[in-house]
Design a protein around this motif. Structure first.
Motif, PDB file in Angstrom:
ATOM      1  N   PRO A   8       0.828  -1.209   0.000  1.00 24.98           N
ATOM      2  CA  PRO A   8       0.000   0.000   0.000  1.00 24.98           C
ATOM      3  C   PRO A   8       0.861   1.257   0.000  1.00 24.98           C
ATOM      4  O   PRO A   8       1.891   1.313   0.663  1.00 24.98           O
ATOM      5  CB  PRO A   8      -0.793  -0.096   1.308  1.00 24.98           C
ATOM      6  CG  PRO A   8      -0.649  -1.496   1.782  1.00 24.98           C
ATOM      7  CD  PRO A   8       0.608  -2.036   1.185  1.00 24.98           C
ATOM      8  N   ASN A   9       0.436   2.258  -0.753  1.00 29.50           N
ATOM      9  CA  ASN A   9       1.223   3.489  -0.858  1.00 29.50           C
ATOM     10  C   ASN A   9       0.744   4.597   0.079  1.00 29.50           C
ATOM     11  O   ASN A   9       1.263   5.707   0.042  1.00 29.50           O
ATOM     12  CB  ASN A   9       1.239   4.002  -2.301  1.00 29.50           C
ATOM     13  CG  ASN A   9      -0.124   4.425  -2.798  1.00 29.50           C
ATOM     14  OD1 ASN A   9      -1.097   4.481  -2.051  1.00 29.50           O
ATOM     15  ND2 ASN A   9      -0.192   4.725  -4.081  1.00 29.50           N
ATOM     16  N   GLY A  10      -0.261   4.327   0.892  1.00 33.21           N
ATOM     17  CA  GLY A  10      -0.749   5.324   1.834  1.00 33.21           C
ATOM     18  C   GLY A  10      -1.774   6.277   1.242  1.00 33.21           C
ATOM     19  O   GLY A  10      -2.298   7.137   1.942  1.00 33.21           O
ATOM     20  N   SER A  11      -2.046   6.148  -0.043  1.00 35.77           N
ATOM     21  CA  SER A  11      -3.017   7.020  -0.716  1.00 35.77           C
ATOM     22  C   SER A  11      -4.176   6.235  -1.313  1.00 35.77           C
ATOM     23  O   SER A  11      -4.828   6.694  -2.243  1.00 35.77           O
ATOM     24  CB  SER A  11      -2.324   7.802  -1.842  1.00 35.77           C
ATOM     25  OG  SER A  11      -1.279   8.582  -1.332  1.00 35.77           O
ATOM     26  N   GLY A  12      -4.380   5.024  -0.824  1.00 36.94           N
ATOM     27  CA  GLY A  12      -5.470   4.198  -1.325  1.00 36.94           C
ATOM     28  C   GLY A  12      -5.083   3.297  -2.478  1.00 36.94           C
ATOM     29  O   GLY A  12      -5.893   2.515  -2.954  1.00 36.94           O
ATOM     30  N   GLY A  13      -3.852   3.389  -2.933  1.00 42.57           N
ATOM     31  CA  GLY A  13      -3.380   2.542  -4.026  1.00 42.57           C
ATOM     32  C   GLY A  13      -2.207   1.701  -3.574  1.00 42.57           C
ATOM     33  O   GLY A  13      -1.977   1.509  -2.374  1.00 42.57           O
ATOM     34  N   TYR A  14      -1.467   1.208  -4.543  1.00 45.12           N
ATOM     35  CA  TYR A  14      -0.306   0.382  -4.259  1.00 45.12           C
ATOM     36  C   TYR A  14       0.916   0.953  -4.957  1.00 45.12           C
ATOM     37  O   TYR A  14       0.808   1.640  -5.970  1.00 45.12           O
ATOM     38  CB  TYR A  14      -0.535  -1.067  -4.732  1.00 45.12           C
ATOM     39  CG  TYR A  14      -1.526  -1.794  -3.870  1.00 45.12           C
ATOM     40  CD1 TYR A  14      -1.099  -2.588  -2.819  1.00 45.12           C
ATOM     41  CD2 TYR A  14      -2.894  -1.667  -4.081  1.00 45.12           C
ATOM     42  CE1 TYR A  14      -2.003  -3.246  -2.002  1.00 45.12           C
ATOM     43  CE2 TYR A  14      -3.810  -2.314  -3.274  1.00 45.12           C
ATOM     44  CZ  TYR A  14      -3.349  -3.103  -2.235  1.00 45.12           C
ATOM     45  OH  TYR A  14      -4.248  -3.746  -1.424  1.00 45.12           O
ATOM     46  N   GLY A  15       2.077   0.650  -4.412  1.00 39.48           N
ATOM     47  CA  GLY A  15       3.331   1.085  -5.003  1.00 39.48           C
ATOM     48  C   GLY A  15       4.305  -0.071  -5.072  1.00 39.48           C
ATOM     49  O   GLY A  15       4.093  -1.133  -4.488  1.00 39.48           O
ATOM     50  N   LEU A  16       5.380   0.163  -5.799  1.00 39.63           N
ATOM     51  CA  LEU A  16       6.419  -0.844  -5.968  1.00 39.63           C
ATOM     52  C   LEU A  16       7.737  -0.324  -5.396  1.00 39.63           C
ATOM     53  O   LEU A  16       7.961   0.877  -5.304  1.00 39.63           O
ATOM     54  CB  LEU A  16       6.635  -1.163  -7.452  1.00 39.63           C
ATOM     55  CG  LEU A  16       5.461  -1.733  -8.222  1.00 39.63           C
ATOM     56  CD1 LEU A  16       5.825  -1.885  -9.692  1.00 39.63           C
ATOM     57  CD2 LEU A  16       5.030  -3.067  -7.640  1.00 39.63           C
ATOM     58  N   GLU A  17       8.601  -1.255  -5.046  1.00 41.69           N
ATOM     59  CA  GLU A  17       9.966  -0.956  -4.636  1.00 41.69           C
ATOM     60  C   GLU A  17      10.846  -2.038  -5.251  1.00 41.69           C
ATOM     61  O   GLU A  17      10.453  -3.204  -5.325  1.00 41.69           O
ATOM     62  CB  GLU A  17      10.068  -0.973  -3.115  1.00 41.69           C
ATOM     63  CG  GLU A  17      11.379  -0.447  -2.605  1.00 41.69           C
ATOM     64  CD  GLU A  17      11.350  -0.205  -1.097  1.00 41.69           C
ATOM     65  OE1 GLU A  17      12.064   0.704  -0.648  1.00 41.69           O
ATOM     66  OE2 GLU A  17      10.632  -0.912  -0.386  1.00 41.69           O
ATOM     67  N   VAL A  18      12.027  -1.650  -5.723  1.00 39.28           N
ATOM     68  CA  VAL A  18      12.912  -2.580  -6.426  1.00 39.28           C
ATOM     69  C   VAL A  18      14.271  -2.632  -5.749  1.00 39.28           C
ATOM     70  O   VAL A  18      14.810  -1.599  -5.342  1.00 39.28           O
ATOM     71  CB  VAL A  18      13.092  -2.151  -7.906  1.00 39.28           C
ATOM     72  CG1 VAL A  18      14.115  -3.022  -8.615  1.00 39.28           C
ATOM     73  CG2 VAL A  18      11.770  -2.165  -8.640  1.00 39.28           C
TER      74      VAL A  18
END
Length: 139
Positions: free
Chosen positions: A86-96
C-alpha cells in the motif's frame, strides 16, 4: 525518441487472475495473485514479470557500460526483487532491489559500472523518481 521496438501484450480474464499473451505468441501464460496477497498463487504475477524485465534490462545496460570501459563482466549477474504494498493514498506502489554481481572487478569499479548502468537502463530511466530502486553491488 525514435522507437526501435514495440512489445505488445494483452491481459485478459480477471486482471491478476487471468492470462497474458504477447502478439508474437512467445509469452503466453496465466497470471495469479500471490498467496502473500490473498490469492491462490501457482502462476507468475506482474511483480515477477517486472523483476524479470528489470533484471534482464539492467544486466544488458551493465554489459554495455562495462564494454565501453573495457571492464570484464564474466560471471556477472543481476538479481531483482520487486516488492508491492500500500502506498498510503489508497493505491499500491512498488519498490525494487537490484543485486549486481561482478566477480572479476574490484568493489569501486563494480559500483561505478552499476551506477553508470542505472543511468543507461530504460527501466531505471522509466522508474526514476517514481519508485525506490536500491542497487547493491557485491562479488
Amino acid at each position: 525518441m525514435q522507437v526501435l521496438y514495440t512489445a505488445e501484450v494483452t491481459a485478459s480474464g480477471d486482471g491478476r487472475n487471468g492470462h497474458v499473451a504477447s502478439s508474437d505468441g512467445i509469452l503466453d501464460f496465466d497470471v495469479r495473485t500471490p498467496k502473500e496477497m490473498g490469492g491462490g498463487g501457482g502462476a507468475t504475477n506482474p511483480e515477477q514479470l517486472f523483476a524479470a524485465g528489470f533484471a534482464a534490462c539492467f544486466h544488458s545496460a551493465l554489459r554495455v557500460v562495462a564494454r565501453r570501459a573495457g571492464a570484464s563482466v564474466e560471471g556477472s549477474e543481476v538479481h531483482a526483487r520487486v516488492g508491492i504494498g500500500p502506498n498510503g493514498s489508497g493505491g499500491y506502489g512498488l519498490e525494487v532491489w537490484l543485486a549486481v554481481t561482478l566477480p572479476e572487478l574490484d568493489p569501486d569499479t563494480a559500483q561505478r559500472l552499476a551506477d553508470a548502468a542505472h543511468q543507461v537502463c530504460p527501466y531505471s530511466n522509466a522508474t526514476r523518481g517514481n519508485i525506490d530502486v536500491h542497487i547493491e553491488v557485491g562479488k
